[in-house]
Scaffold this active site. Sequence first.
Site, PDB file in Angstrom:
ATOM      1  N   GLU A 284      36.951  56.412  37.871  1.00  0.00           N
ATOM      2  CA  GLU A 284      36.865  56.010  39.281  1.00  0.00           C
ATOM      3  C   GLU A 284      38.222  55.581  39.821  1.00  0.00           C
ATOM      4  O   GLU A 284      38.415  54.407  40.161  1.00  0.00           O
ATOM      5  CB  GLU A 284      35.889  54.831  39.413  1.00  0.00           C
ATOM      6  CG  GLU A 284      34.524  55.096  38.825  1.00  0.00           C
ATOM      7  CD  GLU A 284      33.621  53.879  38.878  1.00  0.00           C
ATOM      8  OE1 GLU A 284      32.454  54.037  39.247  1.00  0.00           O
ATOM      9  OE2 GLU A 284      34.085  52.767  38.558  1.00  0.00           O
ATOM     10  N   CYS A 355      51.909  35.232  62.888  1.00  0.00           N
ATOM     11  CA  CYS A 355      52.304  33.826  62.913  1.00  0.00           C
ATOM     12  C   CYS A 355      51.923  33.126  61.623  1.00  0.00           C
ATOM     13  O   CYS A 355      51.037  32.260  61.598  1.00  0.00           O
ATOM     14  CB  CYS A 355      51.675  33.133  64.114  1.00  0.00           C
ATOM     15  SG  CYS A 355      52.381  33.784  65.617  1.00  0.00           S
ATOM     16  N   GLU A 356      52.559  33.533  60.546  1.00  0.00           N
ATOM     17  CA  GLU A 356      52.389  32.936  59.225  1.00  0.00           C
ATOM     18  C   GLU A 356      53.744  33.057  58.542  1.00  0.00           C
ATOM     19  O   GLU A 356      54.300  34.160  58.495  1.00  0.00           O
ATOM     20  CB  GLU A 356      51.401  33.754  58.369  1.00  0.00           C
ATOM     21  CG  GLU A 356      49.965  33.732  58.821  1.00  0.00           C
ATOM     22  CD  GLU A 356      49.250  32.432  58.502  1.00  0.00           C
ATOM     23  OE1 GLU A 356      49.649  31.756  57.528  1.00  0.00           O
ATOM     24  OE2 GLU A 356      48.314  32.096  59.236  1.00  0.00           O
TER      25      GLU A 356
HETATM   26  C1  LIG Z   1      38.105  48.872  42.737  1.00  0.00           C
HETATM   27  C2  LIG Z   1      37.336  49.659  41.771  1.00  0.00           C
HETATM   28  C3  LIG Z   1      37.838  50.869  41.310  1.00  0.00           C
HETATM   29  C4  LIG Z   1      39.174  51.412  41.716  1.00  0.00           C
HETATM   30  O1  LIG Z   1      40.235  50.651  41.275  1.00  0.00           O
HETATM   31  P1  LIG Z   1      41.740  51.209  41.509  1.00  0.00           P
HETATM   32  O2  LIG Z   1      42.574  50.136  40.959  1.00  0.00           O
HETATM   33  O3  LIG Z   1      41.914  51.388  42.971  1.00  0.00           O
HETATM   34  O4  LIG Z   1      41.821  52.499  40.761  1.00  0.00           O
HETATM   35  C5  LIG Z   1      37.049  51.606  40.448  1.00  0.00           C
HETATM   36  N1  LIG Z   1      35.830  51.188  40.056  1.00  0.00           N
HETATM   37  C6  LIG Z   1      35.315  50.008  40.475  1.00  0.00           C
HETATM   38  C7  LIG Z   1      33.986  49.610  40.027  1.00  0.00           C
HETATM   39  C8  LIG Z   1      36.050  49.213  41.346  1.00  0.00           C
HETATM   40  O5  LIG Z   1      35.539  48.054  41.756  1.00  0.00           O
END
Ligand SMILES: *Cc1c(COP(=O)(O)O)cnc(C)c1O
Length: 427
Positions: A284, A355-356
């Site tokens: 993912e 504004c920070e």
């Molecule tokens: C955020 C997330 C990702 C992606 O993470 P990256 O660092 O953008 O590759 C993949 N799987 C899950 C479950 C996530 O929460």
Amino acid sequence: MITNDLTSKNGHLMIGGVDSVDLAKKYGTPLYVFDVSQIRSQIRKFKSAFEGAGLKYQVSYASKAFAVKAIYQVMKQEDVHIDVVSGGELHTALAAGFPSEKISFHGNNKSFDELVMAVQNHVGVIMLDNFHEIEMLSRILKTDDEKINVMLRLTPGISAHTHKYDQTGQTDSKFGFDVESGQAKEAMKQVLDDSNMNLLGIHAHIGSQIFGTQGFVMLAQKMIAISKDFQKEFNYWPEVINLGGGFGISYNEDDDPITANEFIKQIADELKQNCDNVPEIWIEPGRSIVGPSGYTLYEIGSRKDIPDLTPYVSVDGGMGDNIRPALYQAKYEAVVANKMDEPIVETAHIAGKYCESGDIMIDQQPLPETVPGDILAVLDTGAYGYSMAMNYNRNPRPAVVFVEDGQDKLVVKRETYQDLTSLDLDY
Ligand SMILES: *Cc1c(COP(=O)(O)O)cnc(C)c1O
């Protein structure tokens, strides 16, 4: 990306064959620009690494990194799956025409309504995260007389923090079912007992902006061990092992990202040595797909020189369009897009307009001589930039432009002042 990978023409930064200074003129600043061919090539690298390693696989783009209709359409063209983590992301993906059966629905506190939405739209997989959710989903499926694929999100006791790995007995995390304490087994029992849920496999995600292959190899080993344990207890073997995302990218020259080939090959070896029946492997990636392809263009405005201290050079955006430096002390690099051939003469703080005091985009940025009206391009802003953008100080969110093969296309309009008050009511 680091600055030496950039191309320029007549002193101007080129993005996807288009002059970035022309883009800033045409669409205004701040402006997010994505080089779409770079997104496609990143996806293809993951796919070809899996094919080279001889694994059945699925690449699922973690869309929280950048979630607008146009990117979902690119993902559809590239024939990958996507992760969504909210009803809003699911809505956007469906509105983009993304096929629901290729959507995985994540989240540690999905609402009843979000689960109903996921079931009614027949998403490919619901990533179950907790017992409350199993109970709600079970009820929804019974009422609607529906069946759905699920996977169990586990906290296997490995977490990776960029360069370090922890392997603790119990992971202190808000996500997923803990393996060590037996929660994961109880969850598996409940799911296997529910005839409306088809358990596709197990999932874990160990962190973000991870370097080195070690964490992922450790995770693969752990997921195999967990599967073998479950097999003894439930006579269940996963069809899919999902190893999550988190592959690091190089925001500056200290970052040394792993290539897809390296870690996928090592994971494949691990699986082939240790499993008779090698499951399909899903990953993912979010940041690594869209991060390096994104640029944010700003116009340089005011400047403050203080005797003996680093000067401040301000741009017309900041934490509203890129919260990461303020939120995580994230480091970026930038170039002056209209002065690519000019010599570096100083180092400055690049300040935002919010504004920070903490709204500093880049702490130490080498610059040529600059004047108001120059265009600063901050690099590698494609992930968690627009998706985390906000209207602090009532600044409208910037437009997004895709470039590919020398063509540019507006894919998200710039917010207007009217948009800012469109939800406000009189009192
Ligand atoms: C955020 C997330 C990702 C992606 O993470 P990256 O660092 O953008 O590759 C993949 N799987 C899950 C479950 C996530 O929460």
